[in-house]
Scaffold this active site. Structure first.
Site, mmCIF file in Angstrom:
data_model
loop_
_atom_site.group_PDB
_atom_site.id
_atom_site.type_symbol
_atom_site.label_atom_id
_atom_site.label_comp_id
_atom_site.label_asym_id
_atom_site.label_seq_id
_atom_site.Cartn_x
_atom_site.Cartn_y
_atom_site.Cartn_z
ATOM 1 N N TYR A 87 20.284 21.896 56.294
ATOM 2 C CA TYR A 87 19.725 20.901 55.482
ATOM 3 C C TYR A 87 18.373 20.817 55.598
ATOM 4 O O TYR A 87 17.527 21.142 54.573
ATOM 5 C CB TYR A 87 20.106 19.369 55.702
ATOM 6 C CG TYR A 87 19.746 18.496 54.559
ATOM 7 C CD1 TYR A 87 20.535 18.231 53.442
ATOM 8 C CD2 TYR A 87 18.448 17.895 54.694
ATOM 9 C CE1 TYR A 87 20.063 17.351 52.392
ATOM 10 C CE2 TYR A 87 18.172 17.041 53.660
ATOM 11 C CZ TYR A 87 18.792 16.784 52.377
ATOM 12 O OH TYR A 87 18.341 16.022 51.621
ATOM 13 N N PHE A 139 4.034 26.239 26.327
ATOM 14 C CA PHE A 139 5.504 26.697 26.247
ATOM 15 C C PHE A 139 6.243 25.060 26.405
ATOM 16 O O PHE A 139 5.484 23.875 26.777
ATOM 17 C CB PHE A 139 5.722 27.442 27.814
ATOM 18 C CG PHE A 139 7.124 27.545 27.894
ATOM 19 C CD1 PHE A 139 7.633 28.856 27.106
ATOM 20 C CD2 PHE A 139 7.921 27.049 28.517
ATOM 21 C CE1 PHE A 139 8.688 29.034 26.912
ATOM 22 C CE2 PHE A 139 9.343 27.494 28.578
ATOM 23 C CZ PHE A 139 9.680 28.367 27.885
ATOM 24 N N THR A 140 7.259 25.278 25.853
ATOM 25 C CA THR A 140 8.068 24.111 25.446
ATOM 26 C C THR A 140 8.310 23.034 26.816
ATOM 27 O O THR A 140 7.694 21.862 26.528
ATOM 28 C CB THR A 140 9.496 24.451 24.981
ATOM 29 O OG1 THR A 140 10.027 25.299 26.017
ATOM 30 C CG2 THR A 140 9.377 25.085 23.604
ATOM 31 N N ASP A 230 0.729 29.458 35.289
ATOM 32 C CA ASP A 230 2.342 29.464 35.076
ATOM 33 C C ASP A 230 2.305 30.946 35.408
ATOM 34 O O ASP A 230 2.146 31.911 34.722
ATOM 35 C CB ASP A 230 2.632 29.304 33.617
ATOM 36 C CG ASP A 230 3.899 29.559 33.333
ATOM 37 O OD1 ASP A 230 4.768 30.192 34.279
ATOM 38 O OD2 ASP A 230 4.783 28.688 32.612
ATOM 39 N N LYS A 273 12.673 34.840 36.240
ATOM 40 C CA LYS A 273 12.188 35.843 35.580
ATOM 41 C C LYS A 273 11.668 36.896 36.439
ATOM 42 O O LYS A 273 12.610 37.682 37.048
ATOM 43 C CB LYS A 273 11.289 35.312 34.427
ATOM 44 C CG LYS A 273 11.722 34.720 33.273
ATOM 45 C CD LYS A 273 12.065 33.215 33.621
ATOM 46 C CE LYS A 273 12.034 32.460 32.077
ATOM 47 N NZ LYS A 273 12.508 31.004 32.908
ATOM 48 N N ARG A 397 12.269 30.958 18.193
ATOM 49 C CA ARG A 397 10.967 30.568 18.587
ATOM 50 C C ARG A 397 9.962 30.216 17.421
ATOM 51 O O ARG A 397 8.982 30.928 17.163
ATOM 52 C CB ARG A 397 10.318 31.692 19.535
ATOM 53 C CG ARG A 397 11.247 31.923 20.763
ATOM 54 C CD ARG A 397 11.104 31.029 22.055
ATOM 55 N NE ARG A 397 11.545 29.825 21.776
ATOM 56 C CZ ARG A 397 11.883 28.791 22.850
ATOM 57 N NH1 ARG A 397 11.326 29.097 23.855
ATOM 58 N NH2 ARG A 397 12.231 27.647 22.668
ATOM 59 N N PHE A 464 15.381 22.370 19.918
ATOM 60 C CA PHE A 464 15.945 23.539 19.728
ATOM 61 C C PHE A 464 17.278 23.737 20.780
ATOM 62 O O PHE A 464 18.327 24.571 20.356
ATOM 63 C CB PHE A 464 15.133 24.605 20.047
ATOM 64 C CG PHE A 464 14.330 24.646 21.322
ATOM 65 C CD1 PHE A 464 13.198 23.726 21.582
ATOM 66 C CD2 PHE A 464 14.717 25.178 22.364
ATOM 67 C CE1 PHE A 464 12.698 23.520 22.902
ATOM 68 C CE2 PHE A 464 14.297 25.100 23.697
ATOM 69 C CZ PHE A 464 13.174 24.223 23.851
HETATM 70 C C1 P71 Z 1 12.800 31.513 28.401
HETATM 71 C C2 P71 Z 1 12.864 30.277 29.414
HETATM 72 C C3 P71 Z 1 14.022 29.565 29.672
HETATM 73 C C4 P71 Z 1 13.801 28.489 28.481
HETATM 74 C C5 P71 Z 1 13.086 27.209 28.685
HETATM 75 C C6 P71 Z 1 12.939 26.636 27.450
HETATM 76 C C7 P71 Z 1 13.333 26.859 26.120
HETATM 77 C C8 P71 Z 1 14.098 28.006 26.156
HETATM 78 C C9 P71 Z 1 14.339 28.800 27.209
HETATM 79 C C10 P71 Z 1 11.181 29.184 30.836
HETATM 80 C C11 P71 Z 1 9.850 29.076 31.336
HETATM 81 C C12 P71 Z 1 9.026 30.057 30.673
HETATM 82 C C13 P71 Z 1 7.644 29.818 31.204
HETATM 83 C C14 P71 Z 1 6.624 30.476 30.770
HETATM 84 C C15 P71 Z 1 8.274 27.849 32.331
HETATM 85 C C16 P71 Z 1 9.505 28.066 32.134
HETATM 86 C C17 P71 Z 1 10.650 27.067 32.518
HETATM 87 N N1 P71 Z 1 11.542 30.274 30.093
HETATM 88 N N2 P71 Z 1 7.259 28.644 31.950
HETATM 89 O O1 P71 Z 1 11.869 32.048 28.212
HETATM 90 O O2 P71 Z 1 9.201 31.059 30.005
HETATM 91 O O3 P71 Z 1 11.091 27.606 33.721
HETATM 92 O O4 P71 Z 1 13.643 27.575 32.588
HETATM 93 O O5 P71 Z 1 13.110 28.006 35.109
HETATM 94 O O6 P71 Z 1 12.975 25.672 34.165
HETATM 95 O O7 P71 Z 1 13.971 32.035 27.893
HETATM 96 P P1 P71 Z 1 12.750 26.961 33.920
#
Ligand code: P71
Length: 472
Positions: A87, A139-140, A230, A273, A397, A464
């Site tokens: 833990y 970013f969303t 980021d 990623k 997107r 979305f």
């Molecule tokens: C991508 C994602 C995953 C995602 C997130 C929201 C809507 C659709 C798909 C996540 C990102 C990202 C950037 C630049 C932070 C996050 C959040 N991307 N910054 O592109 O691209 O990270 O998903 O690990 O929580 O499909 P998280």
């Protein structure tokens, strides 16, 4: 054979160079298959024409996202067996901490379950109601966490980023005049940090130059403003700097990555990623006070500060993934595969965001369906049509992703209305890319008679993901 026969050519031959190949071979395979046209029609209707609501079993080639969908290496899988599931004080956490410090150069590390966990921590730690957070395109999840902490996001990306045809080599750059204007308008004290993303996802995976981050640093230093990064796809950003920016051709991805980070005060990371794991994230900062706040908060929302929502084995795979992610051959082949698909579509006259970015091809739905108003969700429609044609899953997107303005409640109308074909790392082959390209072509050829969608169910947050649509 008739005398008009032209022998087939490899990709390299078509471009007058020697071909290159991925720096790995496949050790384990996961079978995939295409379901019938009738089943696809049923599946997309049942999913409300939202590719997020499809079952992955009904998908043939899954280009929804590059997030958590990469293949781990044999070394990473071996690392999973070394999980220390204590833990507190897991050995794997210290390996992860050291990897982040070594490759990104920040002092303090807080583990999180994924990127948005880290966004939550940094937003709550430093944003106060009434603050403004300038950034190179929204970013969303990032913007939502900034808004939930009481801040207002302000887009200060260069204008070129909003034009899918502009060939600027660094369309992710911050416009220093826009940033200066914001500082003059609201005052530096109201700006807790500049939110800088390496390769801008919503702009098409567009990079930021080293010169730009250096200049932003100088400007911020004059006003006492921090820069948080980021770092989700910063390795890919480093590739574009190596390729396009003077003085970097002979520097390694690892060296460029670290230099870039050195101009910033910290970073949040979706390790799903660049870092080549299926789940994980981290926040890293240089400021001890911010670290203390984040490390205290992580125990409320994620888990103890030495695991942050990850298993020990996940942290080991992540530490190894960080090392592998900066390998120059790996990054070149990853971006090379994306470019292969982009080159095919470009040659065929299909409208995509140019230049091709690091992680995905973005189809320009506005030019794909010029007859379709943005209120009829062209990018969402295109994603549904692609799935119907071939079982290829992509992601909207555009207007659905942009959501509503929290103040006015009105729809936001983004300049970019895009459908993203996102390429997982180390997963698909060139033959898969060919199948995808041919499907995009088939949908393009049938575009004149395609009708749009209506949104029939709209969730409050990040609509979305779960929204439902019906054919018009
Ligand atoms: C991508 C994602 C995953 C995602 C997130 C929201 C809507 C659709 C798909 C996540 C990102 C990202 C950037 C630049 C932070 C996050 C959040 N991307 N910054 O592109 O691209 O990270 O998903 O690990 O929580 O499909 P998280």
């Amino acid at each position: 054979m008739s005398s008009t026969h032209t022998p087939p050519q490899t990709m390299g031959q078509q471009y007058g160079r020697r071909s290159w190949a991925e720096p790995w071979k496949i050790k384990m395979v996961e079978p995939i298959h295409m379901v019938s046209r009738e089943e696809r029609a049923r599946a997309i209707e049942a999913a409300g024409y939202n590719t997020f609501l499809l079952r992955s079993e009904d998908v043939y080639i899954d280009l929804l996202t590059d997030s958590g969908t990469s293949a781990m290496s044999d070394r990473q899988w071996a690392g999973m067996m070394l999980g220390d599931e204590a833990y507190a004080g897991s050995r794997n956490f210290y390996r992860l901490e050291e990897a982040v410090q070594t490759y990104y150069g920040y002092r303090y590390v807080v583990p999180t379950h994924q990127g948005r966990g880290a966004e939550h921590l940094i937003s709550q730690a430093v944003i106060r109601p009434g603050h403004f957070i300038p950034g190179n395109m929204y970013f969303t999840t990032t913007r939502l966490h900034q808004e939930l902490a009481g801040g207002t996001f302000v887009d200060v990306i260069v204008d070129e980023a909003h034009d899918p045809t502009d060939l600027h080599p660094f369309k992710g750059n911050i416009d220093l005049d826009k940033l200066t204007a914001l500082i003059e308008r609201v005052g530096a004290a109201q700006i807790p940090y500049v939110s800088l993303a390496g390769t801008v996802n919503m702009a098409g995976g567009q990079p930021v130059s080293m010169a730009n981050v250096r200049a932003v640093r100088e400007l911020c230093d004059r006003h006492g403003i921090r820069i948080y990064l980021d770092a989700t796809r910063l390795v890919e950003n480093a590739f574009f700097i190596q390729e396009r920016e003077e003085g970097y051709a002979d520097k390694s991805i690892a060296a460029i990555l670290k230099e870039f980070c050195s101009f910033t005060d910290g970073a949040w990371m979706s390790a799903k990623k660049d870092n080549l794991v299926n789940i994980g994230g981290w926040l890293a900062v240089n400021d001890e006070e911010v670290f203390d706040l984040a490390r205290n908060m992580v125990v409320i929302y994620e888990g103890l500060h030495t695991y942050g929502g990850m298993a020990g084995r996940d942290m080991e795979a992540l530490a190894i993934g960080i090392e592998e992610s900066v390998n120059d051959d790996h990054v070149a082949s990853r971006v090379g595969q994306v470019r292969y698909l982009g080159d095919l579509l470009t040659e065929w006259g299909i409208p995509i965001v140019q230049p091709v970015g690091g992680h995905a091809i973005f189809l320009d739905a506005k030019r794909f369906y010029p007859h379709m108003p943005q209120d009829h969700f062209p990018a969402q429609t295109l994603a549904a049509e692609l799935y119907l044609d071939s079982g290829v899953r992509s992601m909207e997107r555009g207007i659905a992703s942009a959501g509503r303005d929290p103040q006015t409640g009105e729809n936001r109308y983004p300049a970019l209305e895009l459908t993203r074909l996102t390429i997982p790392r180390r997963v698909y082959t060139q033959a898969h890319m060919d199948v995808v390209a041919e499907s995009v072509k088939a949908v393009f050829d049938g575009r004149a008679t395609t009708r749009g969608l209506d949104m029939v169910y709209e969730p409050k947050y990040l609509r979305f993901f779960q929204a439902r649509f019906a054919r018009r």
